[in-house]
Design an enzyme around this catalytic site. Sequence first.
Site, PDB file in Angstrom:
ATOM      1  N   PRO A   1       0.830  -1.206   0.000  1.00  0.00           N
ATOM      2  CA  PRO A   1       0.000   0.000   0.000  1.00  0.00           C
ATOM      3  C   PRO A   1       0.866   1.259   0.000  1.00  0.00           C
ATOM      4  O   PRO A   1       1.887   1.310   0.694  1.00  0.00           O
ATOM      5  CB  PRO A   1      -0.828  -0.107   1.288  1.00  0.00           C
ATOM      6  CG  PRO A   1      -0.229  -1.199   2.093  1.00  0.00           C
ATOM      7  CD  PRO A   1       0.630  -2.034   1.202  1.00  0.00           C
ATOM      8  N   VAL A   2       0.472   2.245  -0.805  1.00  0.00           N
ATOM      9  CA  VAL A   2       1.285   3.462  -0.978  1.00  0.00           C
ATOM     10  C   VAL A   2       1.103   4.410   0.219  1.00  0.00           C
ATOM     11  O   VAL A   2      -0.006   4.559   0.731  1.00  0.00           O
ATOM     12  CB  VAL A   2       0.883   4.181  -2.291  1.00  0.00           C
ATOM     13  CG1 VAL A   2       1.606   5.518  -2.445  1.00  0.00           C
ATOM     14  CG2 VAL A   2       1.181   3.288  -3.483  1.00  0.00           C
TER      15      VAL A   2
ATOM     16  N   GLY B   1       3.661   3.681   5.371  1.00  0.00           N
ATOM     17  CA  GLY B   1       4.727   3.304   6.291  1.00  0.00           C
ATOM     18  C   GLY B   1       5.233   1.885   6.095  1.00  0.00           C
ATOM     19  O   GLY B   1       5.958   1.357   6.930  1.00  0.00           O
TER      20      GLY B   1
ATOM     21  N   GLY C   1       6.928   1.062   3.345  1.00  0.00           N
ATOM     22  CA  GLY C   1       8.155   1.145   2.537  1.00  0.00           C
ATOM     23  C   GLY C   1       7.925   1.069   1.046  1.00  0.00           C
ATOM     24  O   GLY C   1       8.795   0.596   0.308  1.00  0.00           O
TER      25      GLY C   1
ATOM     26  N   ALA D   1      10.878   0.542  -1.858  1.00  0.00           N
ATOM     27  CA  ALA D   1      10.848  -0.671  -2.698  1.00  0.00           C
ATOM     28  C   ALA D   1      10.838  -0.307  -4.185  1.00  0.00           C
ATOM     29  O   ALA D   1      11.588  -0.893  -4.973  1.00  0.00           O
ATOM     30  CB  ALA D   1       9.636  -1.526  -2.340  1.00  0.00           C
TER      31      ALA D   1
ATOM     32  N   ASP E   1      14.813   2.114   5.364  1.00  0.00           N
ATOM     33  CA  ASP E   1      13.884   1.510   4.400  1.00  0.00           C
ATOM     34  C   ASP E   1      14.617   0.970   3.170  1.00  0.00           C
ATOM     35  O   ASP E   1      14.376  -0.159   2.752  1.00  0.00           O
ATOM     36  CB  ASP E   1      12.879   2.568   3.889  1.00  0.00           C
ATOM     37  CG  ASP E   1      11.782   2.851   4.888  1.00  0.00           C
ATOM     38  OD1 ASP E   1      12.027   2.707   6.097  1.00  0.00           O
ATOM     39  OD2 ASP E   1      10.676   3.230   4.455  1.00  0.00           O
TER      40      ASP E   1
HETATM   41  O1  PMV Z   1       6.686   5.747   7.963  1.00  0.00           O
HETATM   42  P1  PMV Z   1       7.995   5.248   7.437  1.00  0.00           P
HETATM   43  O2  PMV Z   1       7.953   3.840   6.970  1.00  0.00           O
HETATM   44  O3  PMV Z   1       8.618   6.193   6.456  1.00  0.00           O
HETATM   45  O4  PMV Z   1       8.993   5.176   8.689  1.00  0.00           O
HETATM   46  C1  PMV Z   1       9.391   6.312   9.375  1.00  0.00           C
HETATM   47  C2  PMV Z   1      10.324   5.916  10.454  1.00  0.00           C
HETATM   48  C3  PMV Z   1      10.838   7.088  11.269  1.00  0.00           C
HETATM   49  O5  PMV Z   1      11.720   6.556  12.242  1.00  0.00           O
HETATM   50  C4  PMV Z   1       9.706   7.806  11.976  1.00  0.00           C
HETATM   51  C5  PMV Z   1      11.572   8.108  10.401  1.00  0.00           C
HETATM   52  C6  PMV Z   1      12.857   7.597   9.797  1.00  0.00           C
HETATM   53  O6  PMV Z   1      13.244   8.163   8.768  1.00  0.00           O
HETATM   54  O7  PMV Z   1      13.485   6.683  10.357  1.00  0.00           O
END
Ligand code: PMV
Length: 303
Positions: free
Chosen positions: A87-88, A91, A93, A97, A138
């Site tokens: 899913p876009v 959170g 990734g 990806a 990520d």
């Molecule tokens: O929401 P995502 O998957 O982009 O994860 C963010 C994770 C944080 O720790 C809040 C920010 C980061 O860049 O690490």
Amino acid sequence: MITCSAPGKIYLFGEHAVVYGESAICCAVDLRTRVQVEIDDTINIESVLGKTGIDSEIHPYVSAVIERMGEFTSIKGVSIKIDSDIPVGSGIGSSAAVTVATIAALNTLFNCKITLEEIAKLGHEIEMQIQGAASPTDTYVSTMGGVVIIPQKKKLEHIDCKIVIGNTNMLSSTKELVANVAKLRDSYPQIIDPVLSVISSISKIGEELVTNRDYASIGYLMNINHGLLDSVGVSSIELSSLVYAARNSGAFGAKITGAGGGGCIVAFVDRMQVDGVAYAINAAGGSSIITNATEHGIMVESN
Ligand code: PMV
């Protein structure tokens, strides 16, 4: 024609704390973005978002990859087709990806000989360029796969319990949530720094629990980590409803994954409980996705 794919990811522990150099554990999951590339007369990018040429509005990540790949080869025309299970903007990734899978596919098509480490680094630079802020987590986990402890980037034992993701279907901005935590930390450093440091301790203890495949204890620490994320203001009624739905229907534990605000929660679940947990997440207004951890980072799927 070449097809490369790369996985999404969840955080077992440590999001937000990792921004301040603290520890986190992240795990690639078996939801993949596939990128098919072939030589063409012009540049064409096709996805569920539409059909474009280089287009920084509709296809910012793929467009930036094509531009940066100019450092390694001359790309006059290429057709790129993207298809994704991730899913876009939730959170999980999706942007990492698509970025690393596109680099890998063009790397293979044009024989650029870019290493995996370099793909992860280039992917991170592209995420930085587009989002203004991004941790290297990520793109690293999507490139390498597996379970990884940050900042060491050390691979841990494979996770073999079921992973259920619950999507609130509400978009959130990582940049905004990171800025909110930074503001809170500026106002109350004596309170927020210890919270981030406890989150880091959870990740450090979590390393041994992953090695021992102790999912009950991992679940317990996920619950604590969720409470700490709530305390720094990144949860919401919708996220916490899904977390409680998962816990009350038998998950080992559940928490926000990623920046929070909206996006997804993640639950670790015994095989026997998986349908019940997925059902409870859906009944609480979310969309459940049942998945597994994966050791496979970037894969060349057809050549
Ligand atoms: O929401 P995502 O998957 O982009 O994860 C963010 C994770 C944080 O720790 C809040 C920010 C980061 O860049 O690490």
